[in-house]
Design an enzyme around this catalytic site. Structure first.
Site, PDB file in Angstrom:
ATOM      1  N   LYS A 104       0.859  -1.187   0.000  1.00  0.00           N
ATOM      2  CA  LYS A 104       0.000   0.000   0.000  1.00  0.00           C
ATOM      3  C   LYS A 104       0.890   1.229   0.000  1.00  0.00           C
ATOM      4  O   LYS A 104       2.053   1.163   0.433  1.00  0.00           O
ATOM      5  CB  LYS A 104      -0.896   0.012   1.244  1.00  0.00           C
ATOM      6  CG  LYS A 104      -2.173   0.781   1.080  1.00  0.00           C
ATOM      7  CD  LYS A 104      -3.200   0.000   0.276  1.00  0.00           C
ATOM      8  CE  LYS A 104      -4.469   0.773   0.022  1.00  0.00           C
ATOM      9  NZ  LYS A 104      -5.505  -0.071  -0.572  1.00  0.00           N
ATOM     10  N   ASN A 219     -17.907   5.333  -6.674  1.00  0.00           N
ATOM     11  CA  ASN A 219     -17.485   4.389  -7.699  1.00  0.00           C
ATOM     12  C   ASN A 219     -18.001   2.980  -7.414  1.00  0.00           C
ATOM     13  O   ASN A 219     -18.560   2.316  -8.291  1.00  0.00           O
ATOM     14  CB  ASN A 219     -15.942   4.408  -7.762  1.00  0.00           C
ATOM     15  CG  ASN A 219     -15.397   3.505  -8.843  1.00  0.00           C
ATOM     16  OD1 ASN A 219     -16.097   3.193  -9.805  1.00  0.00           O
ATOM     17  ND2 ASN A 219     -14.174   3.067  -8.680  1.00  0.00           N
ATOM     18  N   SER A 356      -7.204  -5.494 -11.705  1.00  0.00           N
ATOM     19  CA  SER A 356      -5.855  -4.921 -11.751  1.00  0.00           C
ATOM     20  C   SER A 356      -4.853  -6.010 -12.179  1.00  0.00           C
ATOM     21  O   SER A 356      -3.934  -5.759 -12.958  1.00  0.00           O
ATOM     22  CB  SER A 356      -5.440  -4.416 -10.374  1.00  0.00           C
ATOM     23  OG  SER A 356      -5.763  -3.056 -10.240  1.00  0.00           O
TER      24      SER A 356
HETATM   25  P1  NAD Z   1     -15.830   7.079  -3.702  1.00  0.00           P
HETATM   26  O1  NAD Z   1     -15.074   8.206  -3.154  1.00  0.00           O
HETATM   27  O2  NAD Z   1     -16.085   6.983  -5.174  1.00  0.00           O
HETATM   28  O3  NAD Z   1     -17.308   7.027  -3.022  1.00  0.00           O
HETATM   29  C1  NAD Z   1     -17.511   7.104  -1.660  1.00  0.00           C
HETATM   30  C2  NAD Z   1     -18.996   7.389  -1.428  1.00  0.00           C
HETATM   31  O4  NAD Z   1     -19.256   7.374  -0.025  1.00  0.00           O
HETATM   32  C3  NAD Z   1     -19.437   8.761  -1.929  1.00  0.00           C
HETATM   33  O5  NAD Z   1     -20.730   8.641  -2.502  1.00  0.00           O
HETATM   34  C4  NAD Z   1     -19.521   9.609  -0.661  1.00  0.00           C
HETATM   35  O6  NAD Z   1     -20.457  10.663  -0.768  1.00  0.00           O
HETATM   36  C5  NAD Z   1     -20.006   8.550   0.299  1.00  0.00           C
HETATM   37  N1  NAD Z   1     -19.767   8.907   1.690  1.00  0.00           N
HETATM   38  C6  NAD Z   1     -18.727   9.582   2.245  1.00  0.00           C
HETATM   39  N2  NAD Z   1     -18.927   9.720   3.552  1.00  0.00           N
HETATM   40  C7  NAD Z   1     -20.096   9.102   3.830  1.00  0.00           C
HETATM   41  C8  NAD Z   1     -20.832   8.884   5.001  1.00  0.00           C
HETATM   42  N3  NAD Z   1     -20.420   9.364   6.165  1.00  0.00           N
HETATM   43  N4  NAD Z   1     -21.962   8.175   4.909  1.00  0.00           N
HETATM   44  C9  NAD Z   1     -22.401   7.700   3.730  1.00  0.00           C
HETATM   45  N5  NAD Z   1     -21.762   7.879   2.595  1.00  0.00           N
HETATM   46  C10 NAD Z   1     -20.629   8.576   2.651  1.00  0.00           C
HETATM   47  O7  NAD Z   1     -15.136   5.771  -3.144  1.00  0.00           O
HETATM   48  P2  NAD Z   1     -15.240   4.283  -3.707  1.00  0.00           P
HETATM   49  O8  NAD Z   1     -14.138   4.059  -4.653  1.00  0.00           O
HETATM   50  O9  NAD Z   1     -16.643   3.993  -4.098  1.00  0.00           O
HETATM   51  O10 NAD Z   1     -14.864   3.461  -2.378  1.00  0.00           O
HETATM   52  C11 NAD Z   1     -15.830   3.215  -1.353  1.00  0.00           C
HETATM   53  C12 NAD Z   1     -15.307   2.127  -0.449  1.00  0.00           C
HETATM   54  O11 NAD Z   1     -15.049   0.971  -1.219  1.00  0.00           O
HETATM   55  C13 NAD Z   1     -14.003   2.462   0.281  1.00  0.00           C
HETATM   56  O12 NAD Z   1     -14.006   1.828   1.530  1.00  0.00           O
HETATM   57  C14 NAD Z   1     -12.963   1.817  -0.595  1.00  0.00           C
HETATM   58  O13 NAD Z   1     -11.790   1.499   0.131  1.00  0.00           O
HETATM   59  C15 NAD Z   1     -13.718   0.567  -1.009  1.00  0.00           C
HETATM   60  N6  NAD Z   1     -13.140  -0.036  -2.209  1.00  0.00           N
HETATM   61  C16 NAD Z   1     -13.220   0.608  -3.412  1.00  0.00           C
HETATM   62  C17 NAD Z   1     -12.625   0.017  -4.515  1.00  0.00           C
HETATM   63  C18 NAD Z   1     -12.720   0.657  -5.882  1.00  0.00           C
HETATM   64  O14 NAD Z   1     -12.205   0.048  -6.826  1.00  0.00           O
HETATM   65  N7  NAD Z   1     -13.353   1.795  -6.021  1.00  0.00           N
HETATM   66  C19 NAD Z   1     -11.945  -1.206  -4.399  1.00  0.00           C
HETATM   67  C20 NAD Z   1     -11.889  -1.831  -3.151  1.00  0.00           C
HETATM   68  C21 NAD Z   1     -12.502  -1.219  -2.067  1.00  0.00           C
END
Ligand code: NAD
Length: 427
Positions: A104, A219, A356
């Site tokens: 990481k 996302n 990935s």
């Molecule tokens: P992102 O930034 O695209 O979306 C995050 C979402 O959460 C947004 O809609 C934001 O408004 C919302 N949010 C923020 N604070 C909040 C709260 N207090 N309550 C409710 N919603 C809230 O991020 P992402 O890429 O979708 O990632 C989300 C989670 O998924 C993270 O934990 C990330 O580590 C995990 N994740 C993502 C991926 C990926 O490929 N995108 C891969 C593995 C894990």
């Protein structure tokens, strides 16, 4: 063990260790990160001043292959956090049988404070600082919180400049034109969807009539909500950082995505958009969304959302962790005691790192796959590992989380044992 930030992850590991016969060497090896690098990155700001940023890259364990893990740009990034996330990646890659170890990286900053030019200089400066620590056969960064395909493209370009060779395989999550893979952007949600498809029928839950609440509409959350909606599930609640909306008859997810993408919040969709004229809805808080009486709850926003404080109020019977670490280990025990089935992050959100891996394979072969090919391989991988973890959970009568760790530990132990352990040399 390392420090308090790792303790939550370690509690889960300790539990899993009861069900595997892991050689002492492996247990000892997995207690410490292989290498941790801290760097200072000088960046010339647009106003001419110089600002130093603190960056990190941790390679936790490479017994199973080059290390793999995202780079996070966030004000809370510390070496401790990066080490624990690298530890998690080690287990995620092993659970999915990807030929990678875990890593990481991160930079401590609020990216919203920088201009696009400054962000590019910082991303390139980070690679200048860690170039000798990474490589397509050593350690392969990817996007994470507040990093995106364009930033991955700058990083790959900078590494290629330093090495004087175009090296697409050094970073994944790149723009398609720079060697990115089709399907990477939707991979996390797509992977989670395949896990749910493999699991829910076992509990007699067909799409029609199964109610779902999704926390987070980014996302991962927005895409899983839409995949479930299109498959016929009743997605009754979604939320973002501003709050949640709920409609017992189900929400029109594609319309909500459309409005959200034109940069309005979830609430705005229903207050100002056309959808509010056709669907009755309620506005809820995020805390209320988590305790809705639904069949399936999908935390897809942040870590530590379900804790000892609200675990007893959770009414969903099945929780699929799309976010990383949304449930604390204390809450985990309370949920288990209530008979709630939790499907863990290291399996459910592993679609991102799996695609990935596909990107890295395509970069090394120079042969690029269609979206159908990517999704076909992703479905096969996610389904196969879900079945294996399910079988372990049934056989040992343990939770899916512990089973996922057991599965990963077996593979890590095997790799460490293959190089020779005390048992081999002494007996
Ligand atoms: P992102 O930034 O695209 O979306 C995050 C979402 O959460 C947004 O809609 C934001 O408004 C919302 N949010 C923020 N604070 C909040 C709260 N207090 N309550 C409710 N919603 C809230 O991020 P992402 O890429 O979708 O990632 C989300 C989670 O998924 C993270 O934990 C990330 O580590 C995990 N994740 C993502 C991926 C990926 O490929 N995108 C891969 C593995 C894990």
């Amino acid at each position: 063990m390392l420090d308090s930030l790792l303790s939550d992850a370690n509690q889960r590991l300790e539990k899993a260790l009861r069900y595997v016969t892991l050689c002492e060497d492996a247990i000892e090896r997995l207690k410490y990160p292989k290498a941790s690098l801290t760097v200072s990155i000088p960046v010339r700001l647009d106003d001419g001043s110089l600002r130093m940023f603190q960056g990190y890259r941790v390679r936790y364990d490479d017994s199973r292959g080059p290390t793999k893990g995202g780079v996070r740009f966030h004000p809370n990034v510390t070496l401790d956090e990066v080490q624990s996330l690298a530890f998690w990646m080690t287990f995620k890659c092993a659970a999915l049988s990807l030929p990678f170890g875990g890593a990481k990286g991160g930079i401590t900053l609020n990216p919203k404070e920088l201009s696009k030019f400054e962000l590019e200089r910082l991303s390139r400066g980070y690679i200048d600082a860690i170039a000798d620590f990474i490589g397509p056969d050593v350690d392969i960064p990817a996007p994470d919180v507040y990093t995106n395909p364009m930033i991955m493209g700058w990083m790959m370009d900078q590494y290629s400049t330093i090495r004087r060779q175009i090296t697409p395989g050094v970073v994944t999550g790149k723009p398609i034109t720079m060697g990115g893979s089709l399907g990477r952007e939707t991979a996390t949600a797509m992977g989670a969807f395949f896990v749910m498809q493999a699991i829910l029928p076992r509990f007699g839950l067909p799409p029609a009539g199964t109610t779902v609440a999704v926390q987070g509409f980014g996302n991962a959350g927005a895409v899983i909500a839409e995949l479930l909606y299109r498959a016929g599930y009743k997605v009754v609640a979604v939320s973002d950082s501003q709050g949640a909306i709920y409609a017992s008859q189900g929400l029109d997810i594609p319309s909500i995505r459309q409005f959200k993408e034109s940069s309005r919040g979830i609430k705005a969709v229903y207050c100002q958009g056309t959808v509010c004229n056709i669907i009755e809805h309620e506005v809820l808080t995020n805390a209320e969304l988590l305790t809705l009486n639904v069949d399936v709850l999908i935390p897809a926003a942040l870590e530590n959302q379900i804790t000892a404080a609200n675990a007893n109020d959770i009414k969903a019977k099945y929780i699929f962790e799309v976010a990383n670490g949304p449930i604390t280990s204390e809450a985990d025990q309370l949920l288990e005691a209530k008979g709630i089935h939790v499907f863990p992050d290291i399996l459910v959100n592993a679609g991102g790192v799996t695609v990935s891996y596909f990107e890295w394979v395509q970069n090394r072969n120079g042969l690029y796959w269609s979206l159908e090919e990517v999704n076909r391989r992703l479905e096969a991988k996610m389904t196969e590992e879900t079945e294996k973890i399910w079988a372990i959970a049934q056989e040992l009568t343990i939770s899916m989380r512990t089973a996922a760790y057991v599965h990963a530990l077996n593979r890590l132990g095997e790799a460490i044992r293959a190089k020779g352990t005390r048992d081999y040399y002494v007996n």
